[in-house]
Motif scaffolding. Structure first.
Motif, PDB file in Angstrom:
ATOM      1  N   ARG A  55       0.646  -1.200  -0.053  1.00  0.00           N
ATOM      2  CA  ARG A  55      -0.150  -0.163   0.136  1.00  0.00           C
ATOM      3  C   ARG A  55       0.866   1.111  -0.106  1.00  0.00           C
ATOM      4  O   ARG A  55       0.380   2.210   0.819  1.00  0.00           O
ATOM      5  CB  ARG A  55      -1.002   0.035   1.215  1.00  0.00           C
ATOM      6  CG  ARG A  55      -2.056  -1.114   1.223  1.00  0.00           C
ATOM      7  CD  ARG A  55      -2.757  -1.195   2.106  1.00  0.00           C
ATOM      8  NE  ARG A  55      -3.270  -2.405   2.691  1.00  0.00           N
ATOM      9  CZ  ARG A  55      -3.305  -3.077   3.858  1.00  0.00           C
ATOM     10  NH1 ARG A  55      -2.703  -2.800   4.608  1.00  0.00           N
ATOM     11  NH2 ARG A  55      -3.874  -4.249   3.404  1.00  0.00           N
ATOM     12  N   GLY A  56       2.001   1.314  -0.631  1.00  0.00           N
ATOM     13  CA  GLY A  56       3.010   2.250  -0.758  1.00  0.00           C
ATOM     14  C   GLY A  56       3.944   2.528   0.270  1.00  0.00           C
ATOM     15  O   GLY A  56       4.327   3.505   0.381  1.00  0.00           O
ATOM     16  N   LYS A  57       3.605   1.781   1.114  1.00  0.00           N
ATOM     17  CA  LYS A  57       4.658   1.734   2.535  1.00  0.00           C
ATOM     18  C   LYS A  57       5.664   0.687   2.509  1.00  0.00           C
ATOM     19  O   LYS A  57       5.328  -0.510   2.314  1.00  0.00           O
ATOM     20  CB  LYS A  57       3.529   1.798   3.618  1.00  0.00           C
ATOM     21  CG  LYS A  57       3.994   2.159   5.024  1.00  0.00           C
ATOM     22  CD  LYS A  57       2.861   2.281   5.669  1.00  0.00           C
ATOM     23  CE  LYS A  57       3.161   1.426   7.305  1.00  0.00           C
ATOM     24  NZ  LYS A  57       2.127   1.825   8.234  1.00  0.00           N
ATOM     25  N   VAL A  58       6.848   0.876   3.023  1.00  0.00           N
ATOM     26  CA  VAL A  58       7.803  -0.180   2.989  1.00  0.00           C
ATOM     27  C   VAL A  58       7.722  -0.540   4.495  1.00  0.00           C
ATOM     28  O   VAL A  58       7.890   0.022   5.273  1.00  0.00           O
ATOM     29  CB  VAL A  58       9.262   0.564   2.797  1.00  0.00           C
ATOM     30  CG1 VAL A  58      10.227  -0.573   3.052  1.00  0.00           C
ATOM     31  CG2 VAL A  58       9.249   1.131   1.332  1.00  0.00           C
ATOM     32  N   VAL A  59       7.709  -1.989   4.691  1.00  0.00           N
ATOM     33  CA  VAL A  59       7.531  -2.693   5.811  1.00  0.00           C
ATOM     34  C   VAL A  59       8.435  -4.173   5.827  1.00  0.00           C
ATOM     35  O   VAL A  59       8.916  -4.431   4.876  1.00  0.00           O
ATOM     36  CB  VAL A  59       6.172  -3.402   6.263  1.00  0.00           C
ATOM     37  CG1 VAL A  59       5.186  -1.892   6.175  1.00  0.00           C
ATOM     38  CG2 VAL A  59       5.565  -4.110   5.094  1.00  0.00           C
TER      39      VAL A  59
END
Length: 54
Positions: A25-29
């Motif tokens: 969702r566009g977030k780096v995890v």
């Protein structure tokens, strides 16, 4: 060659498998590889860590 330094340092406390860097969702995890590949039922106690927090 190591692509991400943390890839060999972060290990899941539940199943012992290394964490992997992912973009969701566009977030780096960072998430346990077992949980990423086999789902929450395979490793349900591993948290997902936001890269900004790490």
């Amino acid at each position: 060659m190591i692509k991400y330094l943390l890839g060999n340092l972060l290990v899941c406390g539940d199943c012992g498998v290394p964490y992997r860097r992912r973009t969701e969702r566009g977030k780096v995890v960072w998430r346990c590889a077992t949980r990423s590949e086999k789902g929450k039922d395979a490793c349900h106690n591993s948290p997902t860590a936001d890269e900004g927090w790490i």
